[in-house]
Design a protein around this motif. Structure first.
Motif, mmCIF file in Angstrom:
data_model
loop_
_atom_site.group_PDB
_atom_site.id
_atom_site.type_symbol
_atom_site.label_atom_id
_atom_site.label_comp_id
_atom_site.label_asym_id
_atom_site.label_seq_id
_atom_site.Cartn_x
_atom_site.Cartn_y
_atom_site.Cartn_z
ATOM 1 N N ALA A 213 0.588 -1.176 -0.117
ATOM 2 C CA ALA A 213 0.006 0.075 0.010
ATOM 3 C C ALA A 213 0.763 1.297 -0.011
ATOM 4 O O ALA A 213 0.465 2.398 0.036
ATOM 5 N N PHE A 214 2.163 1.078 0.217
ATOM 6 C CA PHE A 214 2.914 2.330 0.332
ATOM 7 C C PHE A 214 4.338 2.049 -0.644
ATOM 8 O O PHE A 214 5.078 1.190 -0.372
ATOM 9 N N SER A 215 4.697 3.313 -1.274
ATOM 10 C CA SER A 215 5.797 3.204 -2.143
ATOM 11 C C SER A 215 6.134 4.858 -2.120
ATOM 12 O O SER A 215 5.426 5.797 -2.104
ATOM 13 N N LEU A 216 7.306 5.162 -2.507
ATOM 14 C CA LEU A 216 8.150 6.564 -2.640
ATOM 15 C C LEU A 216 8.494 6.528 -4.036
ATOM 16 O O LEU A 216 9.331 5.596 -4.594
ATOM 17 N N GLY A 217 8.451 7.744 -4.630
ATOM 18 C CA GLY A 217 9.114 7.823 -5.910
ATOM 19 C C GLY A 217 10.309 8.549 -5.654
ATOM 20 O O GLY A 217 10.474 9.572 -4.872
ATOM 21 N N VAL A 218 11.556 7.969 -6.396
ATOM 22 C CA VAL A 218 12.751 8.642 -6.196
ATOM 23 C C VAL A 218 13.252 8.910 -7.584
ATOM 24 O O VAL A 218 13.124 8.189 -8.353
ATOM 25 N N SER A 219 14.019 10.140 -7.596
ATOM 26 C CA SER A 219 14.699 10.305 -8.877
ATOM 27 C C SER A 219 15.913 11.164 -8.538
ATOM 28 O O SER A 219 16.196 11.690 -7.501
ATOM 29 N N ALA A 220 16.949 11.121 -9.391
ATOM 30 C CA ALA A 220 18.199 11.907 -9.288
ATOM 31 C C ALA A 220 18.672 12.284 -10.606
ATOM 32 O O ALA A 220 18.396 11.625 -11.964
ATOM 33 N N SER A 221 18.760 13.588 -10.885
ATOM 34 C CA SER A 221 19.126 14.112 -12.143
ATOM 35 C C SER A 221 20.582 14.650 -12.026
ATOM 36 O O SER A 221 21.015 15.616 -11.159
ATOM 37 N N ALA A 222 21.386 14.560 -13.058
ATOM 38 C CA ALA A 222 22.652 15.152 -13.479
ATOM 39 C C ALA A 222 22.420 15.935 -14.467
ATOM 40 O O ALA A 222 21.801 15.886 -15.673
ATOM 41 N N ILE A 223 22.627 17.370 -13.874
ATOM 42 C CA ILE A 223 22.227 18.604 -14.676
ATOM 43 C C ILE A 223 23.678 19.532 -15.027
ATOM 44 O O ILE A 223 24.261 19.592 -14.088
ATOM 45 N N PHE A 224 23.861 19.815 -16.341
ATOM 46 C CA PHE A 224 24.982 20.709 -16.862
ATOM 47 C C PHE A 224 24.530 21.907 -17.503
ATOM 48 O O PHE A 224 23.573 21.631 -18.369
ATOM 49 N N ASN A 225 24.921 22.926 -17.184
ATOM 50 C CA ASN A 225 24.878 24.200 -17.725
ATOM 51 C C ASN A 225 26.270 24.739 -18.378
ATOM 52 O O ASN A 225 26.776 25.040 -17.553
ATOM 53 N N PRO A 226 26.377 24.647 -19.677
ATOM 54 C CA PRO A 226 27.698 25.101 -20.130
ATOM 55 C C PRO A 226 27.701 26.291 -20.226
ATOM 56 O O PRO A 226 28.874 27.023 -20.224
ATOM 57 N N ASP A 227 26.601 27.096 -20.018
ATOM 58 C CA ASP A 227 26.707 28.631 -20.386
ATOM 59 C C ASP A 227 27.370 29.164 -19.096
ATOM 60 O O ASP A 227 28.035 30.078 -19.163
ATOM 61 N N THR A 228 26.966 28.805 -17.999
ATOM 62 C CA THR A 228 27.295 29.239 -16.770
ATOM 63 C C THR A 228 28.280 28.255 -15.971
ATOM 64 O O THR A 228 29.038 28.511 -14.798
#
Length: 239
Positions: A213-228
């Motif tokens: 009856a119970f679950s958690l959504g998890v996520s991980a994001s590797a994000i790159f901004n070459p401009d900054t």
């Protein structure tokens, strides 16, 4: 002269009529089910806990953020509200958005009102100078062409009418959903106002089941901004 009808032919005709009748009934039932599904109204709400609020390659908080949402869907129309509150108490991390979109198959037309109220100051929510409006169009991809496309144009409180575009490619490894993305924009999104790539990376997400009856959504994001020249690894838990 009378002709005798072969019993086998009569039987085949009966079977054919029965099959056609069943196909017609199934088709009508399917259409009705689809219509009922389209007409259903659904209310969804929840909250995300993010290690950082990074949006389109730009950092909007320097501490973890709490991000509640509520969304109402009726047929092809969706109306929702989303907010982000920085736990470190920095006013730069406060945001409250309203959005609406209408889906036509895999294409969605939408509008987002971004607002940045500042608690305890005169520049509150009802000061329209703290709002930015964006008109959007997106393509969610289809089975034979899974690429996604998003285009957003600021239409008020942005004299430059900044544009942001993003391509995405969803795929799956085991039970983990992944999405590669690359996006870019001009004006408010870039350091020199010219159109440039400001956001690319990879997001991995899955549901972690604790009980039936119970679950958690998890996520991980590797994000790159070459401009900054910035890079982030953002972790999110969804309830």
């Amino acid at each position: 002269m009378r002709f005798k009808i072969n019993p086998k032919i009569r039987t085949m005709k009966t079977i054919k009529r029965t099959v056609l009748l069943l196909i017609a009934i199934i088709s009508i039932s399917t259409i009705n089910a689809q219509e009922e599904e389209k007409s259903k109204t659904k209310l969804d709400l929840g909250v995300d806990f993010a290690s950082r609020y990074v949006w389109r390659g730009l950092e909007f908080s320097d501490s973890p953020a709490v991000q509640p949402y509520v969304e109402l869907t009726s047929g092809n129309f969706t109306l929702g509200a989303w907010a982000s509150y920085e736990t470190g108490g920095q006013v730069v991390g406060q945001e409250f958005d309203l959005y609406a979109n209408y889906a036509i198959g895999p294409v969605s037309l939408g509008f987002i009102d971004y607002s940045f109220p500042i608690d305890g100051f005169t520049d509150g929510y009802f000061q329209m100078k703290n709002h930015v409006g964006e008109a959007t169009i997106s393509f969610d991809g289809v089975e034979k062409f899974p690429l996604t496309l998003f285009v957003g144009v600021n239409v008020y409180n942005d004299d430059q009418n900044s544009i942001y575009t993003e391509l995405g490619y969803p795929f799956k490894i085991g039970e983990t959903e992944l999405r590669a993305f690359v996006g870019g924009g001009n004006e408010i999104y870039s350091t020199n106002t010219d159109y440039t790539i400001t956001n690319f990376g990879l997001t991995a997400s899955k549901a972690v089941k604790f009980t039936d009856a119970f679950s958690l959504g998890v996520s991980a994001s590797a994000i790159f901004n070459p401009d900054t020249e910035d890079a982030y690894l953002v972790f999110v838990i969804s309830l």
